[in-house]
Design a protein around this motif. Structure first.
Motif: not given
Length: 486
Positions: A425-452
């Motif tokens: 029953a999930v719709t395209r509108e549902d998917v876009q709505r929750v993506a915009r509500e819960y995914i915010d690329p400007e407010r994320v923590a980015i962890i990188v473990v590697g050779d500095r």
């Protein structure tokens, strides 16, 4: 006499037969998927023993097997502030000697029955699980009861488990995946939050842990008012309840205080945490923020949205970073659904020389999922979730595990039978709505473990946000000494 024309007649007959007249299969396109099968589980029986211990029973008579899971509210969220790892070690020690049997004799008895008894713990619960042939159920239940309710917590076995865990802590310092995961949790939740502390325990906590600590924890948390039994298999309530009463009915103890999980603030500005692992051939990447609790109203749209983003092999993240760019063996994303809001994370291990390029693609996909998805992507994602779901109920252990979720979150008895329909029953509108509500690329923590030395300059050029450079010791602490200290 043999007819010389027989081979020719046979060839003509075969060519004219209906088999050869059939149309060859179309190998240029995959076959059409059928409708996802409906799930119709047997009735769920909710019962209880004389001491109030809840019992949830589902009959499954396909094969003469029985699965019994005892679930106890004794997860790592109940660890004391100065005793990380206590719940985990308690569960680990349950089968290292119980009742009148030592660890080896107990293991031999279980093997002789052809049974499996396992113990484990998570954030919110610990579990003792029994998988056994029906003919051996009586004796197996006795052993399970001893393991769950009468562990000996031998000091010698505790020392062995302690040394094993400290050895693991040493190994963690060379495991970029572990380093990234530990830092990610701590960054989102803080050092003192139950979701930010290591479930496994720290070196200091492990070294100070004594048998009496485990006994006190067990006495306070392993009580019938804080537990329930799941039973699935070739039994009926009439046949199995007396057996359960005999081994669990004597168990007593009042309900302990409920462990509260405090709310935490959402990630603010985007920030990069770079952990230096000199010489690393790969970089471990974690990108995420605080997600949602399990009982969110958006559960089904989030399942479908994340399937499109990074929840399957054919997801956008994996097809981009693995199949298209060749940066990684696999890229994924997930929501951890828990009683309190768990994390959302997108993750991958990528080649060192493309760490910056991989970060660009991660951010591109996190932004792209905010836009409307295609009808084809939506259909494929819903079918992926819906078609896989009935497979969780093929075995007695699978059914028991699903029933645990039903009880832990107080879901209705028809929850599983309605699952597929709610996904579809999930719709395209549902998917876009929750993506915009819960995914915010400007407010994320980015962890990188590697050779500095190989990745820092390129990451800085991306201008993703402030960069905090850390050592492995700042994340995990000093490498433990292997010699046991008093």
């Amino acid at each position: 006499m043999r007819d010389k024309n027989l081979p020719l007649l046979l060839a003509v007959t075969l060519l004219a037969s209906p088999v050869h007249a059939q149309q060859l299969p179309d190998r240029d396109h995959p076959p059409e998927l059928g409708a996802p099968p409906a799930l119709d589980l047997p009735p769920i029986h909710r019962l209880s023993l004389s001491n109030g211990l809840r019992v949830v029973l589902v009959e499954k008579h396909d094969v003469p097997l029985v699965q019994v899971n005892l679930v106890v509210g004794a997860g790592s969220v109940t660890d004391p502030a100065n005793g990380a790892g206590l719940a985990s070690m308690t569960a680990e020690m349950l089968d290292e000697g119980a009742g009148d049997l030592g660890a080896l004799d107990l293991s031999d008895e279980i093997d002789f029955l052809g049974a499996s008894i396992r113990t484990g713990t998570g954030l919110h619960n610990s579990m003792v699980s029994l998988h056994v042939p029906l003919s051996k159920l009586d004796r197996a239940l006795e052993l399970m009861s001893d393991i769950a309710l009468r562990p000996t917590f031998s000091p010698a076995e505790l020392d062995r488990q302690r040394l094993d865990r400290i050895t693991t802590l040493v190994q963690w310092h060379d495991e970029a995946r572990i380093i990234a995961g530990q830092l990610f949790n701590r960054t989102l939740y803080g050092r003192l939050h139950p979701y930010g502390m290591p479930e496994f325990g720290t070196e200091d906590d492990l070294r100070s842990m004594a048998s009496n600590d485990l006994r006190r924890f067990h006495e306070s948390r392993y009580v019938p008012a804080n537990s329930f039994l799941i039973v699935v298999g070739d039994v009926t309530s009439e046949s199995v309840m007396p057996k359960l009463e005999a081994v669990f009915g004597w168990w007593t103890g009042g309900a302990p205080d409920r462990a509260e999980v405090p709310e935490v603030a959402q990630v603010g500005e985007r920030r990069v945490y770079l952990v230096d692992k000199p010489g690393a051939a790969q970089s471990e990447i974690r990108i995420g923020r605080i997600g949602v609790p399990r009982l969110t109203d958006d559960y089904y749209p989030l399942l479908v949205m994340n399937t499109i983003l990074g929840g399957s092999f054919a997801s956008r993240l994996n097809m981009n970073l693995r199949e298209d760019k060749g940066y990684s063996y696999g890229a994924r994303s997930s929501f951890s659904f828990r009683p309190a809001a768990g994390p959302f994370v997108a993750r991958a291990a990528v080649q060192t020389d493309v760490t910056d390029s991989a970060l660009v693609e991660f951010m591109n996909e996190l932004r792209r999922i905010l836009e409307p998805v295609s009808d084809d992507e939506l259909t494929r994602a819903k079918n992926f979730v819906a078609l896989r779901f009935p497979g969780r109920f093929q075995t007695v252990s699978g059914v028991a595990n699903q029933l645990s979720e039903l009880i832990l979150y107080d879901l209705p008895d028809d929850y599983f039978n309605q699952y597929v329909q709610r996904v579809l029953a999930v719709t395209r509108e549902d998917v876009q709505r929750v993506a915009r509500e819960y995914i915010d690329p400007e407010r994320v923590a980015i962890i990188v473990v590697g050779d500095r030395s190989q990745v820092e300059e390129k990451i800085r050029a991306l201008n993703l946000g402030p960069i905090e450079v850390m050592s492995i010791e700042q994340v995990l602490g000093p490498v433990p000494e292997m010699a046991m200290r008093n």
